[in-house]
Enzyme design. Structure first.
Site, PDB file in Angstrom:
ATOM      1  N   HIS A 289       5.210  -1.921  -4.674  1.00  0.00           N
ATOM      2  CA  HIS A 289       6.500  -2.752  -5.333  1.00  0.00           C
ATOM      3  C   HIS A 289       5.283  -4.511  -5.811  1.00  0.00           C
ATOM      4  O   HIS A 289       5.015  -4.164  -6.003  1.00  0.00           O
ATOM      5  CB  HIS A 289       7.848  -3.732  -4.057  1.00  0.00           C
ATOM      6  CG  HIS A 289       8.043  -2.308  -3.496  1.00  0.00           C
ATOM      7  ND1 HIS A 289       9.221  -1.080  -4.045  1.00  0.00           N
ATOM      8  CD2 HIS A 289       7.683  -1.655  -2.738  1.00  0.00           C
ATOM      9  CE1 HIS A 289       9.219   0.065  -3.477  1.00  0.00           C
ATOM     10  NE2 HIS A 289       8.569   0.247  -2.189  1.00  0.00           N
ATOM     11  N   GLU A 304       9.621  -5.873   1.412  1.00  0.00           N
ATOM     12  CA  GLU A 304       8.996  -5.006   1.627  1.00  0.00           C
ATOM     13  C   GLU A 304       7.469  -5.662   0.563  1.00  0.00           C
ATOM     14  O   GLU A 304       6.741  -5.139   1.117  1.00  0.00           O
ATOM     15  CB  GLU A 304       8.939  -3.597   1.179  1.00  0.00           C
ATOM     16  CG  GLU A 304       7.643  -2.634   1.477  1.00  0.00           C
ATOM     17  CD  GLU A 304       8.263  -1.446   1.080  1.00  0.00           C
ATOM     18  OE1 GLU A 304       9.512  -1.206   0.533  1.00  0.00           O
ATOM     19  OE2 GLU A 304       7.891  -0.285   0.501  1.00  0.00           O
ATOM     20  N   HIS A 358       2.516   0.859   2.213  1.00  0.00           N
ATOM     21  CA  HIS A 358       4.345   0.851   1.989  1.00  0.00           C
ATOM     22  C   HIS A 358       4.508  -0.319   3.509  1.00  0.00           C
ATOM     23  O   HIS A 358       3.990   0.174   3.880  1.00  0.00           O
ATOM     24  CB  HIS A 358       4.677   1.855   1.684  1.00  0.00           C
ATOM     25  CG  HIS A 358       5.455   1.587  -0.140  1.00  0.00           C
ATOM     26  ND1 HIS A 358       5.845   1.848  -0.836  1.00  0.00           N
ATOM     27  CD2 HIS A 358       4.127   1.845  -0.879  1.00  0.00           C
ATOM     28  CE1 HIS A 358       4.962   1.640  -2.049  1.00  0.00           C
ATOM     29  NE2 HIS A 358       4.254   2.068  -2.202  1.00  0.00           N
ATOM     30  N   GLU A 419       2.922   3.886   5.259  1.00  0.00           N
ATOM     31  CA  GLU A 419       4.441   3.673   5.341  1.00  0.00           C
ATOM     32  C   GLU A 419       3.909   2.923   7.321  1.00  0.00           C
ATOM     33  O   GLU A 419       3.908   3.448   8.153  1.00  0.00           O
ATOM     34  CB  GLU A 419       5.220   4.621   5.139  1.00  0.00           C
ATOM     35  CG  GLU A 419       5.766   5.549   4.458  1.00  0.00           C
ATOM     36  CD  GLU A 419       7.237   4.012   3.595  1.00  0.00           C
ATOM     37  OE1 GLU A 419       6.931   2.963   3.771  1.00  0.00           O
ATOM     38  OE2 GLU A 419       7.290   4.749   2.575  1.00  0.00           O
TER      39      GLU A 419
HETATM   40 ZN   LIG Z   1       7.603   1.038  -0.873  1.00  0.00          ZN
END
Ligand SMILES: [Zn+2]
Length: 456
Positions: A289, A304, A358, A419
């Site tokens: 991002h 995030e 992430h 993640e």
């Molecule tokens: Zn993400």
């Protein structure tokens, strides 16, 4: 846009999406190809932590897409042409024709109204989307196909600066002309037969006269980067890197059809080895991002994109100390890169490993760490990294999984997507933004990479 089955889904909407207005929201305007859409009086367009969200009835009533709602699975289905977008309340992963794709924000159910991210849905349906924060307006633009002088022009889609490299995302065949000038020292890049794209302003600041600049901090060579539509005949985009002293550069990514070119200032006066040469392994670390794309929003509104950048910078710092590893970050500040440009950086550099960072989002009870790979060649990297990261996070082990993410699918080298934890979980979120936790996870990624790459 055809009004397919309009009466049917009007009925569905009346049943599934009863009226409900929210006091905290404000109403923004939506323009489709320059014409303002007349929204129902109770429809609010709102900006929720950087993501513009609209009630689903806008998608059906105003854009004319077919919308369905499955109450038991909490799933909204939007159909248009051959495209099917399935979104589940509270889940930031949508299925696009069966392929899992990440949204910046999960759909919300509020007072019986389903609220969805309009940029995501519109872009999936092939529209270009612009958000004007001052006017509080969403512009949806149907891309023109063929015809028109303007369409022959290439476009400059975004400009960013990180790792002492200017990165310019472009569409069409561009042949940048780069010139080194002195007093004052600067590098001038002219992109002829080009204009700024419709979406340029969502990534970079630009004023009505098509001038703008990029604040660059932390790079001793560079004062700032500025850009403008320098000439209208031929239409020329000029980008200037204002330097603190004379500096050599290398130009990369100028082969035809390239979607990104790079002016790299990482060159000494005596040419040194390229990254990853001389027996060194090259690792690309990708902070997910950035800029207008905040990624998931945490329970306390933390973003995030800030977590991914903080962790990527820590991993980068640690890897820089490694004698046998070179590291390149896809971004080292709050800028945005398209997924394909992140992939391109790693592929062009022929990296030995790619790690995309992430944080997850889901129901508030969901917690833990998971590691994704896509291609068989990436499985062993995923296993080794996951083993070390789990030890560092101390969170629930959700395992190594196969996931169809663009950056790990399209890269040519072993590539994983981490993640690290769930921003939607109170405990996970506070850990993700804890410096000690981040240091431990960064350390574990480095240990894992060294084990996988078999370097001392
Ligand atoms: Zn993400």
């Amino acid at each position: 846009m055809k009004k397919f089955g309009f009466l049917l889904f009007l009925f569905v909407i009346m049943v599934a999406f009863p009226k409900g207005a929210d006091a905290s929201s404000y109403s923004a305007k939506i323009y489709l190809d320059g014409n303002e859409l007349s929204l129902s009086s109770n429809v609010k367009v709102e900006n929720i932590s950087g993501t513009v969200m609209v009630p689903i009835r806008v998608i059906s009533e105003n854009l004319g897409y077919s919308v369905g709602w499955n109450k038991s699975t909490q799933t909204v289905t939007v159909k248009e042409g051959g495209k099917t977008v399935e979104m589940v309340i509270g889940n930031k992963y949508a299925m696009i024709n069966g392929q899992r794709t990440e949204m910046t924000k999960a759909p919300i159910l509020r007072g019986g109204t389903t609220i969805v991210p309009i940029r995501f849905v519109s872009e999936q349906m092939g529209l270009n989307v612009k958000w004007d924060n001052q006017k509080k307006a969403v512009y949806l633009i149907t891309p023109t196909t063929g015809g028109g002088e303007d369409d022959k022009l290439s476009t400059v889609n975004g400009i960013s600066f990180s790792d002492n490299r200017l990165m310019v995302a472009v569409s069409g065949n561009v042949k940048p002309k780069v010139t080194k000038l002195s007093s004052p020292d600067r590098i001038v890049i002219d992109v002829e037969n080009a204009k700024f794209s419709e979406s340029f302003s969502s990534n970079n600041s630009i004023n009505a006269n098509l001038n703008g600049e990029l604040i660059v901090t932390g790079y001793p060579d560079v004062k700032k980067v500025r850009y403008s539509l320098y000439n209208s005949n031929p239409s020329t985009v000029r980008i200037v890197i204002d330097l603190n002293y004379a500096k050599n550069y290398t130009l990369q990514g100028t082969e035809s059809g390239s979607s990104l070119f790079i002016v790299d200032l990482n060159t000494s006066t005596e040419p040194g080895p390229d990254p990853g040469t001389g027996g060194k392994k090259l690792v690309v670390i990708d902070a997910g991002h950035g800029a207008h794309d905040p990624g998931a929003i945490g329970v306390t509104q933390k973003k995030e994109k800030d977590f991914t950048l903080a962790l990527a910078l820590k991993v980068g710092k640690l890897l820089e100390k490694e004698q046998n590893i070179d590291v390149v970050l896809t971004r080292s500040n709050d800028t945005f890169l398209e997924l394909k440009d992140r992939v391109k950086i790693a592929n062009d550099l022929k990296a030995d490993a790619f790690v995309s960072i992430h944080a997850n989002s889901g129901p508030s009870a969901a917690t833990g760490t998971e590691t994704y790979y896509r291609r068989e060649a990436s499985k062993s990297l995923a296993n080794v990294l996951h083993k070390h990261i789990i030890g560092a996070t101390g969170l629930k082990d959700r395992g190594v999984k196969n996931g169809n993410f663009h950056v790990i699918r399209e890269t040519n080298m072993p590539a994983v997507l981490l993640e690290v934890g769930f921003l939607s979980n109170t405990n996970d979120e506070s850990k993700l933004f804890n410096t000690t936790f981040q240091n431990a996870v960064a350390e574990s990624i480095v240990v894992g990479l060294k084990e996988y790459l078999k370097v001392k």
